[in-house]
Design an enzyme around this catalytic site. Structure first.
Site, PDB file in Angstrom:
ATOM      1  N   ARG A 261       0.833  -1.196   0.000  1.00  0.00           N
ATOM      2  CA  ARG A 261       0.000   0.000   0.000  1.00  0.00           C
ATOM      3  C   ARG A 261       0.869   1.248   0.000  1.00  0.00           C
ATOM      4  O   ARG A 261       1.828   1.338   0.770  1.00  0.00           O
ATOM      5  CB  ARG A 261      -0.936   0.006   1.219  1.00  0.00           C
ATOM      6  CG  ARG A 261      -1.861  -1.209   1.231  1.00  0.00           C
ATOM      7  CD  ARG A 261      -2.832  -1.193   2.384  1.00  0.00           C
ATOM      8  NE  ARG A 261      -3.643  -2.404   2.385  1.00  0.00           N
ATOM      9  CZ  ARG A 261      -4.599  -2.683   3.260  1.00  0.00           C
ATOM     10  NH1 ARG A 261      -4.871  -1.810   4.226  1.00  0.00           N
ATOM     11  NH2 ARG A 261      -5.274  -3.810   3.179  1.00  0.00           N
ATOM     12  N   ARG A 276       2.115   1.666  10.300  1.00  0.00           N
ATOM     13  CA  ARG A 276       1.657   2.082   8.970  1.00  0.00           C
ATOM     14  C   ARG A 276       2.830   1.971   8.008  1.00  0.00           C
ATOM     15  O   ARG A 276       3.685   2.853   7.933  1.00  0.00           O
ATOM     16  CB  ARG A 276       1.115   3.516   9.022  1.00  0.00           C
ATOM     17  CG  ARG A 276       0.314   3.925   7.782  1.00  0.00           C
ATOM     18  CD  ARG A 276      -0.213   5.348   7.910  1.00  0.00           C
ATOM     19  NE  ARG A 276      -1.093   5.510   9.031  1.00  0.00           N
ATOM     20  CZ  ARG A 276      -2.393   5.216   9.054  1.00  0.00           C
ATOM     21  NH1 ARG A 276      -2.945   4.720   7.955  1.00  0.00           N
ATOM     22  NH2 ARG A 276      -3.125   5.419  10.135  1.00  0.00           N
ATOM     23  N   GLU A 348      -7.095   0.284  14.822  1.00  0.00           N
ATOM     24  CA  GLU A 348      -7.649  -0.746  13.941  1.00  0.00           C
ATOM     25  C   GLU A 348      -6.649  -1.864  13.670  1.00  0.00           C
ATOM     26  O   GLU A 348      -5.496  -1.614  13.319  1.00  0.00           O
ATOM     27  CB  GLU A 348      -8.077  -0.126  12.612  1.00  0.00           C
ATOM     28  CG  GLU A 348      -8.693  -1.121  11.644  1.00  0.00           C
ATOM     29  CD  GLU A 348      -8.946  -0.538  10.266  1.00  0.00           C
ATOM     30  OE1 GLU A 348      -9.118  -1.333   9.327  1.00  0.00           O
ATOM     31  OE2 GLU A 348      -8.941   0.706  10.134  1.00  0.00           O
ATOM     32  N   SER A 351     -10.708  -5.958   9.887  1.00  0.00           N
ATOM     33  CA  SER A 351     -11.998  -5.493   9.393  1.00  0.00           C
ATOM     34  C   SER A 351     -12.659  -6.618   8.617  1.00  0.00           C
ATOM     35  O   SER A 351     -11.981  -7.532   8.124  1.00  0.00           O
ATOM     36  CB  SER A 351     -11.837  -4.264   8.488  1.00  0.00           C
ATOM     37  OG  SER A 351     -11.191  -4.603   7.282  1.00  0.00           O
ATOM     38  N   ARG A 388       0.545  -5.242  12.626  1.00  0.00           N
ATOM     39  CA  ARG A 388      -0.276  -4.632  13.681  1.00  0.00           C
ATOM     40  C   ARG A 388      -0.533  -5.600  14.835  1.00  0.00           C
ATOM     41  O   ARG A 388      -0.570  -5.180  15.996  1.00  0.00           O
ATOM     42  CB  ARG A 388      -1.589  -4.104  13.096  1.00  0.00           C
ATOM     43  CG  ARG A 388      -1.334  -2.961  12.129  1.00  0.00           C
ATOM     44  CD  ARG A 388      -2.558  -2.123  11.852  1.00  0.00           C
ATOM     45  NE  ARG A 388      -2.210  -1.014  10.958  1.00  0.00           N
ATOM     46  CZ  ARG A 388      -3.053  -0.072  10.569  1.00  0.00           C
ATOM     47  NH1 ARG A 388      -4.317  -0.093  11.004  1.00  0.00           N
ATOM     48  NH2 ARG A 388      -2.662   0.898   9.758  1.00  0.00           N
TER      49      ARG A 388
END
Length: 424
Positions: A261, A276, A348, A351, A388
């Protein structure tokens, strides 16, 4: 894409969904007009083509001046049919272009609002009171460097900012998480997969990642391929162009893959450590099912994510994501936010999205049901985003001496190790 019938039977529903997303409502008006133009153009082309065919039979039977007139009309019709078919193709292309910009229809009950207006629906576990334990918690990077688990300096040297190297126990920790996640998913009935991390444009576009998320995608221009940001892309496209028998549904897959990403727009955010980053590995669940079962499967996927986090003994909350924060393909999404001690907030980590028939329509994935052939539903759910989860393990299970306690569920995958210490 959405079912085009909604533009004709209830365009206001599409308008409401767009408004809930904070997206263009005017786009729906453009689509309604484009749909009318498309259908009238197709009808006009078909009418002319039918006349052309009927004239062909009359010409064969006609003689003299009548035949000459019919031949002249036939020549004119050939020109008219060609032009009409071109108009119909252009109208179809315009309609498809607009349809791809419309987000999935938001499911009733999704909280309204933007990124900060999701609703916390569950809280699991209690954050540790480090003050009561007599020490100040360290962040994951300090712990990781102390353990010899994370090397940011050399990751940056190799690849640039927001890259890292997992070393020693850090690499072993990811492998342990991989095995735990895959074993759990297999117990739940998922078929393990290791799909390509490079995909064709139609796979990326079909899953909705070349719309609003395009700026976050890496593209290899020389090969016209994309690096996936999630194995959802490959798992969705796995059955593209296929018709799946109802008896074989649901199809449950769980994939391990690297994810890439750009993190566009995140300049200056979470620059420390591995929260991140531009590349990370992930275990992703994916389901193809009867649309009637989609909401039930959404709850199941959320349940699996919760069970995994509970096994790792990490406090977390479940967020019902607000309509304005949904991706293009998602009709509803639940996020799990784990407690990050050094930031004293939940962040987060997983998901799960119900994409209903949206991706299946774009990828032409259909099921053969008792009532006919129609699109299936697709759903995705993150089981373990490695970086994460590693962060949450290091920070939540750290001890005063700099070691890290290993959750019981993870110990069999680390050779029975109960504590992580430097060099061990």
């Amino acid at each position: 894409m959405i079912d085009p019938k909604w533009l004709r039977v209830d365009p206001d529903r599409v308008r409401r969904s767009q408004a809930l997303r904070g997206a263009s409502v005017e786009l729906v008006d453009d689509l309604v007009a484009a749909d009318e133009t498309r259908r009238s153009s197709i009808l006009a082309a078909e009418t002319l083509r039918a006349e052309q065919k009927s004239l062909g039979k009359l010409v064969a039977q006609a003689k003299g001046d009548e035949k000459a007139e019919l031949l002249a009309r036939t020549r004119q019709l050939a020109t008219d049919v060609k032009a009409s078919q071109a108009d119909a193709a252009a109208a179809e292309a315009r309609f498809d272009e607009l349809m791809k910009q419309v987000g999935n229809l938001v499911i009733d009950g999704v909280p309204e609002g933007g990124e900060d207006e999701g609703v916390i629906i569950e809280t699991h576990g209690t954050p540790r009171d480090f003050v009561a334990e007599g020490f100040e918690p360290k962040d994951h990077l300090e712990i990781g460097e102390h353990l010899g688990a994370i090397d940011m300096e050399r990751g940056t040297k190799i690849s640039g900012s927001r890259f890292y190297v997992l070393t020693g126990i850090g690499a072993q920790l990811e492998i342990a998480l991989l095995n735990l996640a895959m074993n759990k998913a297999t117990e739940w009935g998922f078929t393990p997969m290791i799909p390509p991390a490079l995909v064709k444009p139609e796979a990326m576009d079909g899953t909705g990642f070349l719309g609003q998320a395009a700026q976050d995608v890496y593209r290899l221009e020389a090969d016209d391929l994309y690096l996936v940001g999630t194995s959802e892309v490959a798992l969705a496209a796995y059955h593209s162009g296929e018709i799946l028998d109802e008896a074989t549904l649901p199809r449950q897959y769980v994939a391990y893959s690297p994810c890439f990403r750009r993190e566009a727009g995140s300049y200056g955010k979470d620059t420390r450590g591995i929260f991140r980053v531009h590349w990370f590995d992930k275990v992703e669940m994916f389901v193809h099912c009867d649309p009637a079962d989609a909401e039930d499967w959404h709850q199941r996927l959320l349940g699996y994510e919760k069970e995994f986090l509970q096994a790792l003994e990490v406090p977390f909350q479940v967020l019902d994501v607000a309509s304005g924060d949904l991706g293009l393909s998602a009709a509803r999404k639940f996020d799990c936010y784990a407690w990050l001690p050094t930031q004293e907030r939940y962040r987060e980590v997983t998901s799960t999205s119900n994409c209903t028939e949206f991706q299946a329509r774009r990828l032409s994935i259909r099921g053969r049901f008792s009532d006919g052939v129609r699109p299936v539903a697709t759903l995705n759910g993150t089981l373990c985003a490695m970086t994460r989860i590693i962060i949450m393990l290091l920070e939540n299970h750290q001890q005063a001496d700099g070691s890290v306690r290993v959750p019981e569920a993870l110990r069999p995958y680390l050779g029975g190790r109960e504590v992580l210490t430097p060099g061990a």
